[in-house]
Design a protein around this motif. Structure first.
Motif, mmCIF file in Angstrom:
data_model
loop_
_atom_site.group_PDB
_atom_site.id
_atom_site.type_symbol
_atom_site.label_atom_id
_atom_site.label_comp_id
_atom_site.label_asym_id
_atom_site.label_seq_id
_atom_site.Cartn_x
_atom_site.Cartn_y
_atom_site.Cartn_z
ATOM 1 N N THR A 2 0.808 -1.221 0.000
ATOM 2 C CA THR A 2 0.000 0.000 0.000
ATOM 3 C C THR A 2 0.841 1.270 0.000
ATOM 4 O OG1 THR A 2 -0.140 -0.004 2.413
ATOM 5 C CG2 THR A 2 -1.904 -1.145 1.211
ATOM 6 N N VAL A 3 2.149 1.124 -0.121
ATOM 7 C CA VAL A 3 3.051 2.280 -0.090
ATOM 8 C C VAL A 3 3.548 2.585 -1.495
ATOM 9 C CG1 VAL A 3 5.291 3.110 0.733
ATOM 10 C CG2 VAL A 3 3.796 1.861 2.267
ATOM 11 N N ARG A 4 3.568 3.848 -1.812
ATOM 12 C CA ARG A 4 4.127 4.288 -3.088
ATOM 13 C C ARG A 4 5.237 5.288 -2.795
ATOM 14 N NH1 ARG A 4 1.329 6.864 -8.144
ATOM 15 N NH2 ARG A 4 3.186 7.044 -9.417
ATOM 16 N N LEU A 5 6.339 5.158 -3.469
ATOM 17 C CA LEU A 5 7.494 6.015 -3.245
ATOM 18 C C LEU A 5 7.570 7.081 -4.336
ATOM 19 C CD1 LEU A 5 10.054 6.405 -1.542
ATOM 20 C CD2 LEU A 5 11.218 4.866 -3.121
ATOM 21 N N ARG A 55 3.617 15.433 -8.402
ATOM 22 C CA ARG A 55 3.210 14.036 -8.611
ATOM 23 C C ARG A 55 2.330 13.535 -7.460
ATOM 24 N NH1 ARG A 55 8.694 13.464 -9.833
ATOM 25 N NH2 ARG A 55 8.995 11.958 -8.181
ATOM 26 N N VAL A 56 2.676 13.907 -6.240
ATOM 27 C CA VAL A 56 1.858 13.513 -5.085
ATOM 28 C C VAL A 56 0.465 14.134 -5.215
ATOM 29 C CG1 VAL A 56 1.580 13.756 -2.593
ATOM 30 C CG2 VAL A 56 3.815 13.156 -3.540
ATOM 31 N N ARG A 57 0.401 15.414 -5.567
ATOM 32 C CA ARG A 57 -0.893 16.093 -5.737
ATOM 33 C C ARG A 57 -1.741 15.401 -6.799
ATOM 34 N NH1 ARG A 57 0.856 20.694 -7.535
ATOM 35 N NH2 ARG A 57 1.274 21.526 -5.469
ATOM 36 N N THR A 58 -1.124 15.056 -7.917
ATOM 37 C CA THR A 58 -1.851 14.376 -8.990
ATOM 38 C C THR A 58 -2.424 13.049 -8.515
ATOM 39 O OG1 THR A 58 -0.472 15.414 -10.683
ATOM 40 C CG2 THR A 58 -1.596 13.369 -11.299
ATOM 41 N N GLU A 59 -1.627 12.267 -7.809
ATOM 42 C CA GLU A 59 -2.099 10.968 -7.320
ATOM 43 C C GLU A 59 -3.183 11.119 -6.255
ATOM 44 O OE1 GLU A 59 -1.458 8.060 -8.759
ATOM 45 O OE2 GLU A 59 -0.327 9.290 -10.174
ATOM 46 N N LEU A 60 -3.066 12.116 -5.410
ATOM 47 C CA LEU A 60 -4.113 12.360 -4.409
ATOM 48 C C LEU A 60 -5.426 12.760 -5.068
ATOM 49 C CD1 LEU A 60 -2.143 14.209 -1.603
ATOM 50 C CD2 LEU A 60 -3.196 11.947 -1.460
ATOM 51 N N ARG A 61 -5.340 13.565 -6.091
ATOM 52 C CA ARG A 61 -6.563 13.951 -6.820
ATOM 53 C C ARG A 61 -7.219 12.737 -7.460
ATOM 54 N NH1 ARG A 61 -4.339 19.594 -9.381
ATOM 55 N NH2 ARG A 61 -4.871 20.879 -7.579
ATOM 56 N N LYS A 62 -6.418 11.838 -7.996
ATOM 57 C CA LYS A 62 -6.972 10.606 -8.576
ATOM 58 C C LYS A 62 -7.695 9.784 -7.515
ATOM 59 C CE LYS A 62 -3.492 9.999 -12.189
ATOM 60 N NZ LYS A 62 -2.369 9.142 -12.637
ATOM 61 N N LEU A 63 -7.091 9.668 -6.338
ATOM 62 C CA LEU A 63 -7.717 8.906 -5.251
ATOM 63 C C LEU A 63 -9.030 9.520 -4.817
ATOM 64 C CD1 LEU A 63 -4.670 8.027 -2.969
ATOM 65 C CD2 LEU A 63 -6.105 6.418 -4.239
ATOM 66 N N VAL A 64 -9.065 10.847 -4.698
ATOM 67 C CA VAL A 64 -10.279 11.538 -4.279
ATOM 68 C C VAL A 64 -11.361 11.386 -5.355
ATOM 69 C CG1 VAL A 64 -11.269 13.820 -3.830
ATOM 70 C CG2 VAL A 64 -9.097 13.167 -2.759
ATOM 71 N N ALA A 65 -10.989 11.514 -6.606
ATOM 72 C CA ALA A 65 -11.954 11.390 -7.713
ATOM 73 C C ALA A 65 -12.543 9.989 -7.791
ATOM 74 C CB ALA A 65 -11.300 11.764 -9.034
#
Length: 54
Positions: A24-27, A42-52
């Motif tokens: 469950t960890v991404r580096l 990159r972190v922001r982009t991935e967080l937005r994907k998770l929220v969406a």
């Protein structure tokens, strides 16, 4: 014993974002020293994907 601060421990693997022993960890790594902006982008982009996805 000396160590290079820019060389990660072998357990973190150099060519992958995921870790087999921490599923469950991404580096997110810097592509250049002190390049925090691209990492945070990159972190922001991935967080937005998770929220969406929710």
């Amino acid at each position: 014993m000396t160590s290079d601060a820019h060389t990660p421990d072998y357990r973190w693997l150099l060519d992958r974002d995921e870790r087999p022993w921490y599923p469950t960890v991404r580096l997110f790594r810097q592509s250049e020293t002190r390049d925090y902006v691209s990492v945070l982008d990159r972190v922001r982009t991935e967080l937005r994907k998770l929220v969406a996805a929710r």
